[in-house]
Design an enzyme around this catalytic site. Structure first.
Site, PDB file in Angstrom:
ATOM      1  N   PHE A   1       0.846  -1.195   0.000  1.00 44.60           N
ATOM      2  CA  PHE A   1       0.000   0.000   0.000  1.00 44.60           C
ATOM      3  C   PHE A   1       0.878   1.240   0.000  1.00 44.60           C
ATOM      4  O   PHE A   1       1.778   1.371   0.847  1.00 44.60           O
ATOM      5  CB  PHE A   1      -0.919   0.021   1.231  1.00 44.60           C
ATOM      6  CG  PHE A   1      -2.219  -0.711   1.015  1.00 44.60           C
ATOM      7  CD1 PHE A   1      -2.225  -2.079   0.808  1.00 44.60           C
ATOM      8  CD2 PHE A   1      -3.432  -0.031   1.017  1.00 44.60           C
ATOM      9  CE1 PHE A   1      -3.418  -2.760   0.586  1.00 44.60           C
ATOM     10  CE2 PHE A   1      -4.623  -0.701   0.805  1.00 44.60           C
ATOM     11  CZ  PHE A   1      -4.625  -2.067   0.591  1.00 44.60           C
TER      12      PHE A   1
ATOM     13  N   CYS B   1      -6.002  15.141   0.388  1.00 40.08           N
ATOM     14  CA  CYS B   1      -7.289  14.760  -0.201  1.00 40.08           C
ATOM     15  C   CYS B   1      -7.995  16.035  -0.643  1.00 40.08           C
ATOM     16  O   CYS B   1      -7.958  17.035   0.080  1.00 40.08           O
ATOM     17  CB  CYS B   1      -8.145  13.999   0.813  1.00 40.08           C
ATOM     18  SG  CYS B   1      -9.730  13.481   0.116  1.00 40.08           S
TER      19      CYS B   1
ATOM     20  N   CYS C   1     -16.553  14.009   4.328  1.00 39.76           N
ATOM     21  CA  CYS C   1     -16.595  12.619   4.828  1.00 39.76           C
ATOM     22  C   CYS C   1     -16.266  12.617   6.331  1.00 39.76           C
ATOM     23  O   CYS C   1     -15.142  12.251   6.707  1.00 39.76           O
ATOM     24  CB  CYS C   1     -15.581  11.751   4.100  1.00 39.76           C
ATOM     25  SG  CYS C   1     -15.451  12.050   2.327  1.00 39.76           S
TER      26      CYS C   1
ATOM     27  N   CYS D   1     -14.618   9.487   7.714  1.00 42.21           N
ATOM     28  CA  CYS D   1     -13.379   8.993   7.090  1.00 42.21           C
ATOM     29  C   CYS D   1     -12.481   8.358   8.158  1.00 42.21           C
ATOM     30  O   CYS D   1     -12.231   8.956   9.205  1.00 42.21           O
ATOM     31  CB  CYS D   1     -12.645  10.159   6.426  1.00 42.21           C
ATOM     32  SG  CYS D   1     -11.038   9.689   5.745  1.00 42.21           S
ATOM     33  N   ASP D   2     -12.002   7.124   7.893  1.00 41.62           N
ATOM     34  CA  ASP D   2     -11.196   6.418   8.898  1.00 41.62           C
ATOM     35  C   ASP D   2      -9.702   6.453   8.554  1.00 41.62           C
ATOM     36  O   ASP D   2      -8.930   5.634   9.033  1.00 41.62           O
ATOM     37  CB  ASP D   2     -11.681   4.971   9.074  1.00 41.62           C
ATOM     38  CG  ASP D   2     -11.586   4.154   7.784  1.00 41.62           C
ATOM     39  OD1 ASP D   2     -11.142   4.708   6.760  1.00 41.62           O
ATOM     40  OD2 ASP D   2     -11.960   2.967   7.816  1.00 41.62           O
ATOM     41  N   THR D   3      -9.299   7.413   7.705  1.00 40.44           N
ATOM     42  CA  THR D   3      -7.908   7.470   7.264  1.00 40.44           C
ATOM     43  C   THR D   3      -7.271   8.792   7.650  1.00 40.44           C
ATOM     44  O   THR D   3      -7.868   9.852   7.455  1.00 40.44           O
ATOM     45  CB  THR D   3      -7.838   7.332   5.724  1.00 40.44           C
ATOM     46  OG1 THR D   3      -8.568   6.185   5.337  1.00 40.44           O
ATOM     47  CG2 THR D   3      -6.402   7.200   5.269  1.00 40.44           C
TER      48      THR D   3
ATOM     49  N   GLU E   1      -7.269   3.512  -5.676  1.00 42.72           N
ATOM     50  CA  GLU E   1      -8.544   3.683  -4.991  1.00 42.72           C
ATOM     51  C   GLU E   1      -8.828   5.176  -4.937  1.00 42.72           C
ATOM     52  O   GLU E   1      -8.242   5.900  -4.137  1.00 42.72           O
ATOM     53  CB  GLU E   1      -8.469   3.079  -3.590  1.00 42.72           C
ATOM     54  CG  GLU E   1      -8.080   1.611  -3.642  1.00 42.72           C
ATOM     55  CD  GLU E   1      -8.383   0.840  -2.368  1.00 42.72           C
ATOM     56  OE1 GLU E   1      -8.587   1.476  -1.323  1.00 42.72           O
ATOM     57  OE2 GLU E   1      -8.383  -0.405  -2.444  1.00 42.72           O
TER      58      GLU E   1
ATOM     59  N   HIS F   1      -9.539  -6.965   6.244  1.00 45.00           N
ATOM     60  CA  HIS F   1      -8.325  -6.652   7.013  1.00 45.00           C
ATOM     61  C   HIS F   1      -8.677  -6.331   8.459  1.00 45.00           C
ATOM     62  O   HIS F   1      -7.892  -6.623   9.372  1.00 45.00           O
ATOM     63  CB  HIS F   1      -7.554  -5.502   6.364  1.00 45.00           C
ATOM     64  CG  HIS F   1      -8.366  -4.271   6.122  1.00 45.00           C
ATOM     65  ND1 HIS F   1      -9.409  -4.243   5.233  1.00 45.00           N
ATOM     66  CD2 HIS F   1      -8.292  -3.037   6.664  1.00 45.00           C
ATOM     67  CE1 HIS F   1      -9.933  -3.030   5.227  1.00 45.00           C
ATOM     68  NE2 HIS F   1      -9.290  -2.284   6.090  1.00 45.00           N
TER      69      HIS F   1
HETATM   70  S1  SF4 Z   1     -13.126   9.176   2.783  1.00 48.55           S
HETATM   71 FE1  SF4 Z   1     -11.333  10.323   3.542  1.00 48.55          FE
HETATM   72  S2  SF4 Z   1      -9.721   9.942   2.024  1.00 48.55           S
HETATM   73 FE2  SF4 Z   1     -11.701   9.360   1.069  1.00 48.55          FE
HETATM   74  S3  SF4 Z   1     -12.400  11.190  -0.039  1.00 48.55           S
HETATM   75 FE3  SF4 Z   1     -13.301  11.297   2.000  1.00 48.55          FE
HETATM   76  S4  SF4 Z   1     -11.855  12.509   3.250  1.00 48.55           S
HETATM   77 FE4  SF4 Z   1     -10.768  11.858   1.386  1.00 48.55          FE
END
Ligand code: SF4
Length: 214
Positions: A27, A33, A40, A43-45, A109, A208
């Site tokens: 990865f 972003c 979002c 968002c989990d990132t 992705e 995962h």
């Molecule tokens: S989920 Fe997170 S990484 Fe994906 S578009 Fe939304 S803010 Fe960006």
């Protein structure tokens, strides 16, 4: 001046989601972003701050070292998942060409909010976060089903149908959102909605998380 890539992290694991779930993969998570946490909130990132700012050679070196540590080498055909944040902001021709020369199969992705040059990748997953989005073709459309619990563009099956209308993807997935404050992944309502939608929709499990790997 040479192009630099803002990278959050690089790690070896298995692809957890969608049609390629279970495949060994490196990865490459880019920082940045174009949508962000206002669009979002679930968002989990963490994509905000680049941990590395690297030129092409150093980016390849980081990928190579990660592949060696994880898999004992750069196995031909190994999946390289370009993710983020939004990877289409950074994955460019020189990086794509160089990764392919090393034998990687590139999967991206993207949130689909901007057109993706599909010649840069071997597999394109689009996961739109806005009802209007630009990239309507690819290998898989993966919609996070927000349902009734959290704000989002997919409260019900009709919203899913509207988003998918006019798109051309090889696979159509509905995936739970995982919001701990809302009780964790909403599998129940996702499964009910997939059954309501019928083919070609399928459930995407975040394997995962089940397996406890990154
Ligand atoms: S989920 Fe997170 S990484 Fe994906 S578009 Fe939304 S803010 Fe960006």
């Amino acid at each position: 001046m040479a192009r630099k890539y803002g990278i959050k992290e690089v790690f070896a694991t298995l692809q957890g989601e969608g049609a390629q779930a279970g495949m060994p993969a490196v990865f490459l998570r880019f920082a940045g972003c174009n949508l962000g946490y206002d669009v979002c909130p679930w968002c989990d990132t963490d994509w905000v701050k680049a941990e590395y700012t690297l030129d092409l050679d150093d980016t390849l070196d980081l990928v190579r070292r990660t592949a060696w540590e994880g898999f004992g080498g750069e196995v031909p055909g190994l999946l390289l998942v370009a993710t983020g944040g939004e990877p289409s902001l950074q994955l460019d021709r020189p990086l794509s060409d160089a990764l392919r020369e090393r034998g990687y199969r590139i999967s991206m992705e993207s949130n689909g909010s901007r057109p993706v040059d599909r010649s840069l990748v071997d597999w394109l997953t689009v996961s739109p976060k806005q009802a209007e989005f630009a990239q309507k073709e690819g290998d898989e459309l993966k919609l996070l089903f927000t349902g009734g619990a959290v704000p989002g563009i997919t409260p019900d099956a009709d919203a899913v149908r509207r988003i998918a209308d006019g798109t051309r993807f090889g696979h159509y997935f509905l995936q739970p959102v995982d919001v701990p404050a809302a009780g964790g992944p909403n599998y129940g309502e996702v499964i009910r909605t997939v059954m309501q939608l019928g083919p070609p929709w399928r459930l995407s499990v975040q394997t995962h998380k089940v397996a406890g790997i990154p």
